[in-house]
Design an enzyme around this catalytic site. Structure first.
Site, PDB file in Angstrom:
ATOM      1  N   ARG A   1      47.046  39.632  41.636  1.00 29.41           N
ATOM      2  CA  ARG A   1      47.107  41.072  41.893  1.00 29.41           C
ATOM      3  C   ARG A   1      46.261  41.803  40.855  1.00 29.41           C
ATOM      4  NH1 ARG A   1      48.369  40.247  46.326  1.00 29.41           N
ATOM      5  NH2 ARG A   1      50.175  41.003  47.528  1.00 29.41           N
TER       6      ARG A   1
ATOM      7  N   GLU B   1      41.092  48.901  45.917  1.00 34.16           N
ATOM      8  CA  GLU B   1      40.427  48.164  46.991  1.00 34.16           C
ATOM      9  C   GLU B   1      40.197  49.086  48.185  1.00 34.16           C
ATOM     10  OE1 GLU B   1      42.780  44.685  47.792  1.00 34.16           O
ATOM     11  OE2 GLU B   1      42.513  43.870  45.788  1.00 34.16           O
TER      12      GLU B   1
ATOM     13  N   HIS C   1      39.349  40.178  48.511  1.00 35.10           N
ATOM     14  CA  HIS C   1      40.780  39.939  48.747  1.00 35.10           C
ATOM     15  C   HIS C   1      40.989  39.075  49.993  1.00 35.10           C
ATOM     16  CE1 HIS C   1      45.014  41.760  47.923  1.00 35.10           C
ATOM     17  NE2 HIS C   1      45.081  40.478  48.259  1.00 35.10           N
TER      18      HIS C   1
END
Length: 348
Positions: free
Chosen positions: A257, A286, A305
């Site tokens: 994370r 993001e 991601h």
């Protein structure tokens, strides 16, 4: 009468994958309807009081009318949806945690919420190793040069050469389903593996890794990979002070994370030579905003991601939540219920 199930899929965990697995798990005792949510073509985000969700309250309320069960990856489950869908009794979320569900409201409304721990552990572990190897050997920059038609012989200079895994000390912060898989592969490659995880007992790492404190891990590890959950204690746990403890020319990897790490400190450390490289799949914001130093600092290899994304994960995710539907229909205990106190709780 067959139980009505809504399969709220997206462009990764496809609606038809959910439908096929639910029908298989229920021996056809379900009437399944489908909707497709826009993720990942549209980024997930907050929906009312829940986070990391895809779709709107309005479309979920309409699609859930008469449904007793919902299987999904990212559909929101909010107070408003629960109040408008009194037939709903089971929400199965094919993620490592039900962050797109209001658990307190679900419990009050008598809705059990299940999740799918470990569904993407293999994919994320493999991707972690991909970024680890790429960062250790400078693959990101050399690949970019080659795509521009530039052949740089100076990458063979001693100071520009990368790190082998065999004989290296690699530190893993977190030893859950992902970290433990990464450790086993690294050991097979000849690395010495250190682990920092205050929730892991020494016997779980025996024969594979050495369990150490965070400071010891940082000072001894030439490569460090993050695998911790985000909590109040772990948020920002690796910053300038911690990076400075690592051996000069180290490599840092994060597929967990973005909140665990100070990315500005990483860029500073690469600029100074304290870090030789880094590999990231997760970020504090993001998508990564234009103008971020991450986009221009050399030595960083990045992916958007996608560590948990493989075709096998989509099938596993559908199979796990469908299994919960089968257990629910047979009156069996649910395997991964986030709010078990719901049983015996009347709807409000």
């Amino acid at each position: 009468m067959n139980t009505k199930v809504l399969a709220a899929g997206d462009h990764f965990v496809l609606p038809h994958l959910l439908t096929e697995e639910v029908r298989r798990a229920s021996d056809g005792a379900c009437e399944v309807s489908e909707i497709q949510l826009p993720w990942p073509h549209t980024p997930f985000g907050p929906v009312a009081e829940v986070v990391e969700a895809s779709g709107t309250e309005e479309e979920m309320i309409e699609a859930l009318q008469g449904a007793e069960v919902c299987v999904t990856q990212l559909a929101p489950l909010t107070e408003r949806i629960l109040a408008a869908c009194p037939d709903l009794k089971l929400m199965c979320i094919s993620r490592g945690g039900p962050v797109n569900a209001n658990l307190e409201a679900a419990t009050r409304h008598g809705v059990a919420v299940c999740y799918a721990p470990g569904r993407n552990a293999v994919a994320t572990a493999e991707h972690t190793l991909t970024l680890l190897l790429a960062a250790a050997r400078g693959v990101g920059d050399t690949h970019a040069d080659m795509r521009r038609g530039v052949w740089r012989g100076d990458y063979y200079d001693y100071d520009n050469c990368g790190i082998e895994i065999e004989g290296a000390t690699v530190g893993l912060i977190g030893y859950g389903a992902i970290g433990s898989r990464v450790a086993k592969v690294l050991v097979a490659m000849g690395a010495e593996v250190l682990v920092h995880d205050p929730y892991v007992k020494p016997d779980l790492v025996a024969g594979i890794a050495e369990l150490v404190g965070l400071d010891t891990l940082l000072t001894r590890s030439r490569i460090v990979s993050l695998h911790a959950r985000v909590t109040e204690e772990t948020t920002g746990m690796i910053g300038a002070e911690q990076i400075a403890m690592m051996p000069r020319g180290s490599v840092l990897v994060n597929c967990a994370r973005g909140a665990l790490l100070d990315y500005e400190a990483v860029c500073d450390a690469i600029d100074s030579g304290q870090l030789a490289g880094a590999g990231f799949d997760v970020f504090p914001v993001e998508p990564v905003p234009a103008g971020s130093r991450l986009l221009t600092t050399p030595g960083i290899v990045m992916t958007p991601h996608i560590a948990g994304g493989s075709q096998q994960v989509a099938h596993k995710a559908a199979r796990i939540v469908a299994g919960e539907v089968g257990r629910y229909l047979r009156g069996e205990p649910l395997a991964h219920c986030a709010n078990p106190e719901v049983f015996g709780t009347a709807a409000s």
